[in-house]
Design an enzyme around this catalytic site. Structure first.
Site, short mmCIF file in Angstrom:
data_model
loop_
_atom_site.label_atom_id
_atom_site.label_comp_id
_atom_site.label_asym_id
_atom_site.label_seq_id
_atom_site.Cartn_x
_atom_site.Cartn_y
_atom_site.Cartn_z
N TYR A 138 0.87 -1.18 0.00
CA TYR A 138 0.00 0.00 0.00
C TYR A 138 0.90 1.23 0.00
CZ TYR A 138 -2.95 3.77 1.58
OH TYR A 138 -3.60 4.97 1.64
N GLU A 183 -3.27 7.50 -4.12
CA GLU A 183 -3.09 6.20 -3.47
C GLU A 183 -2.89 5.10 -4.50
OE1 GLU A 183 -5.82 5.00 0.01
OE2 GLU A 183 -6.52 3.84 -1.69
#
Ligand code: GDP
Ligand code: MN
Length: 395
Positions: free
Chosen positions: A100, A197
Site C-alpha cells: 500500500y 493512493e
C-alpha cells in the site's frame, strides 16, 4: 473530484510510475478485443469508489471469451451504489506481494503524510484499524518534500513492521521505492490532491513494482487551478464528475451552499449553525432531512427563491422547512422570496416557515396575506413539517 482508476493511472504514467497496459471498454465486445490483444486480463469496473474487488467489480479473465462474460456481468451492475458504465481491461499481473502506498493530508499534523505498508491489498482498512503499526508513515517538510533518506527510513520501517516474508531483497525495495514515492508525492502536489493512493502497489514475480490500482482525489477548493485537466477529462466547469452527487454539482453551479443528505424534509436556513440545529430538530421529530442549505447572512428575496428552487429539484423532498433567524437577514426579504418562489414554481409539497428577528412582523404579515402561516417556534415547525409529510399533505 475523484478521478476514475484509468484517469488516475494516466496521471501516474505522466510522472513515470509504471501501470499495466490497459484498454477502456464500454461493451463486452471491446473487452473481448482488448483481451485478444493483451492476453490474460483483469476486468475492472470504473466507478469512483474503492472496494470494487469485494463487491465483485474486479474479475480475472484467462481468455477473450472469459473477458467477454466478465464484462457482461460487471457492466451495469451496482458497485457500492454506483452502476458501472465502463471497464478497464488490463493485462493481469503476476502478483507476489501487494503493498500500500498513499499520499494524503494529515490535518492533525498540518502536513502531507506518506504511508507505506507491506500489508496492502483489499484488507488495508482492517489493517489500518486493527494493526495501524503495520503502516509506516512519513510527514515531509512541505517546502522540501520527502528526502531520499527519509523515504529509505520509511521503507525500512514498513519492512520491519510488515508481517510476512518480503519477496525481494531489501536493496531492491529501497532502489525502486525511493523514486516511486518521490514521483507520487510530486504528483500529489502538482494536482492539489487530497489523496493519491496506489493499492495494491504490486510486486510482480519478476520483481517489478507496478501500480495495480490508483485513486486520486483533487481537492475541491483547488479545482479552479486544474481547469485544463478537468476539461480534458470531460468534466464540466462546475467540477461535476461521475463521482459527485448530481444535486450537489447543480447547487455548486448555482452558487449555493448545499449538501444532499438523502431524506425527505427539505431544509433552508441562514447560517451553518442554525441549519445544523434545524437538522437536529427534524431528526428529533422522527423526520429525515433531505439536505443542508445555508442561504448565509443578509440574503435577499432572490437568494431565497433560488434556494427553494434548489431544494425542490430533489424528487425525494416531500415537504420544506424554512428556518430563519433574522439578524442582518430581513424577514420581509425572506417572505418576499418565498412568495415569489411559490408563485413561480408550482410547489406541490407543504412549506413550513419559522421566522424571528429583524422585520419579523412585516415578514409574517406578507406571508399570512399570501396564505402561508408561519410557525410560532422552531420545534413546532419541525413537528409540523414531519406530521404533514407523514400525512402525505400536498402544497
Ligand atoms: P478495489 O477493490 O476497488 O481497490 O480494486 P483493486 O484494483 O485494488 O483490485 C482488488 C484486488 O484485485 C487487488 O487487491 C488484487 O488482489 C486483485 N487484482 C487486481 N488486479 C489484479 C491483477 O492484475 N492480477 C491479479 N492476480 N489480481 C488482481
Ligand atoms: Mn484498490
Amino acid at each position: 473530484m475523484k478521478l476514475l482508476e484509468h484517469q488516475a493511472k494516466e496521471q501516474l504514467r505522466s510522472v513515470g510510475i509504471e501501470c499495466p497496459t490497459g484498454r477502456l471498454a464500454r461493451n463486452p465486445e471491446t473487452a473481448r478485443a482488448a483481451a485478444e490483444e493483451l492476453g490474460r486480463v483483469v476486468v475492472k469496473a470504473q466507478v469512483p469508489i474503492g472496494g470494487r474487488g469485494k463487491a465483485g467489480g474486479v474479475k480475472l479473465a484467462g481468455t477473450p471469451e472469459e473477458a467477454f462474460s466478465a464484462a457482461e456481468q460487471i457492466l451495469g451492475m451496482q458497485v457500492r451504489g454506483y452502476s458501472v458504465p465502463s471497464l478497464l481491461v488490463e493485462e493481469a499481473l503476476e502478483i507476489s506481494e501487494e503493498l500500500y502506498l498513499g499520499v494524503t493530508v494529515d490535518r492533525d499534523r498540518r502536513r502531507m503524510a506518506v504511508m507505506l505498508s507491506f500489508a496492502g491489498g483489499m484488507e488495508i482498512e482492517e489493517v489500518a484499524e486493527q494493526s495501524p503499526e503495520r503502516i509506516a508513515k512519513l510527514w515531509p517538510d512541505p517546502f522540501e518534500g520527502p528526502h531520499p533518506f527519509e523515504i529509505r527510513q520509511l521503507v525500512l520501517d514498513a519492512l520491519s513492521s510488515g508481517g510476512g516474508q518480503p519477496s525481494l531483497p531489501r536493496a531492491a525495495y529501497l532502489g525502486s521505492l525511493v523514486p516511486l514515492v518521490q514521483r507520487l508525492y510530486e504528483l500529489s502536489q502538482r494536482l492539489d490532491a487530497g489523496l493519491c493512493e496506489i493499492n495494491p502497489l504490486v510486486v510482480t514475480r519478476a520483481g517489478r513494482l507496478i501500480a495495480g490500482d490508483a485513486k486520486i482525489e483533487i481537492e475541491q477548493n483547488a479545482e479552479f487551478r486544474h481547469h485544463e485537466l478537468l476539461h480534458a477529462l470531460g468534466v464540466d466547469a462546475a467540477g461535476g464528475s461521475s463521482g459527485d452527487d448530481p444535486l450537489e454539482v447543480e447547487a455548486r453551479r448555482r452558487g449555493l451552499t448545499y449538501v444532499h443528505l438523502g431524506g425527505d424534509v427539505g431544509i433552508i436556513g441562514n447560517g451553518a449553525g442554525l441549519v445544523m440545529n434545524t437538522l437536529d430538530l427534524v431528526q428529533q421529530q422522527g423526520g429525515r432531512a433531505a439536505n443542508f442549505l445555508d442561504i448565509g447572512g443578509g440574503a435577499k428575496a432572490e437568494v431565497v427563491r433560488r434556494a427553494l428552487e434548489m431544494v425542490l429539484l430533489d424528487p425525494d423532498v416531500k415537504g420544506v422547512f424554512v428556518n430563519i433567524f433574522g439578524g442582518i437577514t430581513r424577514g420581509d426579504e425572506v417572505a418576499r422570496g418565498l412568495i415569489e418562489a411559490r408563485d413561480q414554481l408550482e410547489i406541490r409539497v407543504p412549506l413550513v416557515v419559522r421566522m424571528t428577528g429583524t422585520r419579523e412582523e412585516e415578514g409574517r404579515q406578507l406571508l399570512e396575506e399570501a396564505g402561508i402561516t408561519p410557525a410560532a417556534s422552531a420545534a413546532g415547525a419541525a413537528r409540523k413539517v414531519v406530521e404533514l409529510i407523514a400525512a402525505g399533505a400536498v402544497g
